[in-house]
Write an enzyme that holds these catalytic residues in place. Structure first.
Site, short mmCIF file in Angstrom:
data_model
loop_
_atom_site.label_atom_id
_atom_site.label_comp_id
_atom_site.label_asym_id
_atom_site.label_seq_id
_atom_site.Cartn_x
_atom_site.Cartn_y
_atom_site.Cartn_z
N TYR A 67 0.70 -1.22 0.24
CA TYR A 67 -0.11 -0.10 -0.04
C TYR A 67 0.95 0.87 0.24
O TYR A 67 1.68 1.80 0.95
CB TYR A 67 -1.02 -0.27 1.54
CG TYR A 67 -1.88 -0.79 1.27
CD1 TYR A 67 -1.90 -1.99 0.05
CD2 TYR A 67 -2.46 -1.64 2.46
CE1 TYR A 67 -3.07 -2.91 -0.09
CE2 TYR A 67 -3.34 -2.71 2.47
CZ TYR A 67 -3.43 -3.54 1.52
OH TYR A 67 -4.54 -4.44 1.41
N HIS A 89 0.20 -12.12 1.25
CA HIS A 89 -1.13 -10.55 0.57
C HIS A 89 -1.52 -11.09 -0.81
O HIS A 89 -2.89 -11.76 -0.52
CB HIS A 89 -0.28 -9.53 -0.22
CG HIS A 89 -0.84 -8.71 -0.14
ND1 HIS A 89 -0.60 -7.47 -0.50
CD2 HIS A 89 -2.25 -8.75 -0.86
CE1 HIS A 89 -1.50 -6.00 0.03
NE2 HIS A 89 -2.58 -7.24 -0.55
P1 NAP Z 1 -13.88 -1.03 0.84
O1 NAP Z 1 -13.59 -0.85 2.78
O2 NAP Z 1 -15.10 -2.15 1.05
O3 NAP Z 1 -13.99 0.57 0.77
C1 NAP Z 1 -13.19 1.78 1.25
C2 NAP Z 1 -14.06 2.83 0.09
O4 NAP Z 1 -14.92 3.23 0.89
C3 NAP Z 1 -13.11 3.74 -0.19
O5 NAP Z 1 -13.36 5.01 -0.98
C4 NAP Z 1 -14.32 4.75 1.17
O6 NAP Z 1 -13.59 5.94 0.42
C5 NAP Z 1 -16.01 4.42 1.00
N1 NAP Z 1 -16.30 3.92 2.51
C6 NAP Z 1 -15.79 4.11 3.24
N2 NAP Z 1 -16.73 4.43 4.88
C7 NAP Z 1 -17.23 4.30 4.06
C8 NAP Z 1 -18.86 4.61 4.38
N3 NAP Z 1 -19.14 4.74 5.57
N4 NAP Z 1 -20.19 5.11 3.85
C9 NAP Z 1 -19.35 5.07 1.77
N5 NAP Z 1 -18.56 4.71 1.29
C10 NAP Z 1 -17.09 4.44 2.30
O7 NAP Z 1 -12.87 -1.34 0.48
P2 NAP Z 1 -11.52 -1.40 0.56
O8 NAP Z 1 -9.95 -0.06 1.26
O9 NAP Z 1 -10.67 -1.88 -0.37
O10 NAP Z 1 -11.22 -2.46 1.26
C11 NAP Z 1 -10.88 -2.83 3.05
C12 NAP Z 1 -9.60 -2.74 3.13
O11 NAP Z 1 -8.94 -4.30 2.42
C13 NAP Z 1 -8.16 -1.84 3.16
O12 NAP Z 1 -8.26 -0.59 2.92
C14 NAP Z 1 -6.97 -3.15 2.53
O13 NAP Z 1 -6.54 -3.18 3.81
C15 NAP Z 1 -7.95 -5.10 3.22
N6 NAP Z 1 -7.30 -5.49 1.40
C16 NAP Z 1 -6.94 -6.43 1.22
C17 NAP Z 1 -7.30 -6.31 0.09
C18 NAP Z 1 -6.06 -8.88 0.28
O14 NAP Z 1 -5.42 -8.76 -1.02
N7 NAP Z 1 -6.46 -8.57 0.76
C19 NAP Z 1 -7.24 -6.29 -1.01
C20 NAP Z 1 -7.84 -4.95 -0.88
C21 NAP Z 1 -8.44 -4.25 0.09
P3 NAP Z 1 -13.00 7.21 2.04
O15 NAP Z 1 -11.86 6.90 2.34
O16 NAP Z 1 -13.50 8.54 1.00
O17 NAP Z 1 -14.42 7.24 2.89
#
Ligand code: NAP
Length: 280
Positions: A56, A114
């Protein structure tokens, strides 16, 4: 707000079932302040599990995390991940040292592969176990492992020490409910649900907006409540907006009716057959 529910790791340690993601943090210096503030807000609210990765922001998210946890390391359950191409026996140890430097700490609580790459699992696990014995990590696990990968892992020396599998799981991606989730639940291996709001898309779902309204809740809270309802599942939403972090934390107080669970199943049906694990 109620206390954040917990999930127990195989070691017996309890961690919050709702944590903080960091993907896309640490990429733009102008946003560092608000990203750090968002993570600190989450910690204040009891979302004390932080999920980051060397990937990241190419280390940038780990540096943001270091700022957010400064002076309060002991409150935090810190998770980071290693690129698969670094995951040789020695590479695991070296990559962990680099992550520890960026995170300004002497230990990770959980270190994940990962996704699967070219290095044999035997080597990666041997590196993880070396780190665990040295006290540099509390536990290790994997990410993006489907059921066949997990079964293969169990055959590797010390593979049974795996403490978590982090996979794509949310209302619109329920494939793991067919086989991987029950398999992990039976073995007490927590599933960390990444992209729990489908990268923000579920916050715009008409069905979730409709259900949320009846509870004066928000669609993102309904998406998180769906995951909080499941045993052994840890959701790690990411937000770089402190108010949204608070909104997400309040999902723990949402108590949906049977009729609404049924409506969610109709709008987002559970799987009826095996499909390969999806990845974002
Ligand atoms: P997510 O948490 O499902 O969604 C994040 C997005 O949603 C951001 O654009 C955020 O915008 C928005 N958001 C957050 N809270 C919200 C709310 N209450 N209302 C409306 N929009 C909202 O997606 P993600 O970041 O892909 O997944 C979460 C975490 O999982 C990652 O950050 C990472 O740590 C991990 N991850 C791991 C892998 C893997 O391969 N192991 C892959 C993907 C993700 P704002 O920031 O502008 O609020």
């Amino acid at each position: 707000m109620s206390d954040i529910p917990t999930v127990t790791l195989p070691s017996g340690i309890s961690v919050p079932a709702l944590g903080l993601g960091t993907w896309q943090m640490g990429e733009d210096a102008r946003k560092a302040g608000i990203e750090i503030e968002s993570l600190k807000r989450g910690l204040d609210l009891g979302l004390t599990l932080i999920d980051t990765a060397e990937m990241y922001g190419e280390g940038g998210a780990e540096k943001i995390t270091a700022e957010a946890i400064a002076g309060r390391r002991d409150e935090v359950f810190l998770v980071s991940k290693i690129y698969p191409w670094n995951a040789s026996r020695k590479g695991v140890v070296d990559a962990c040292e680099r992550s520890l430097d960026r995170l300004k700490t002497d230990r990770l609580d959980l270190y994940l592969l990962h996704w699967r790459g070219e290095h044999p699992l035997t080597e990666t696990v041997a590196g993880f176990e070396e780190l665990r014995r040295a006290g540099k990590i509390g536990a290790w696990g994997v990410s993006n492992f489907d059921l066949d990968d997990m079964q293969e892992l169990m055959e590797v020396p010390d593979g049974g020490m795996c403490a978590a599998n982090q996979v794509l799981y949310n209302l619109s991606r329920r494939g793991i409910e067919y086989d991987l989730l029950p398999w992990c639940q039976e073995r007490g291996i927590p599933v960390m649900a990444y992209s729990p709001i489908e990268q923000g898309r579920l916050a715009r779902s008409g069905e979730l907006i409709r259900i949320a309204k009846a509870y004066q809740a928000t669609p993102a809270q309904v998406a998180l409540a769906f995951l909080l309802e499941r045993d052994g599942v840890i959701a790690i939403p990411k937000s770089a907006n402190p108010d949204r972090v608070a909104e997400n934390a309040e999902a723990v107080d949402l108590d949906l009716s049977e009729a609404d669970w049924t409506a969610l199943d109709a709008a987002f049906p559970p799987p009826s057959r095996k499909a390969p694990l999806e990845m974002i």
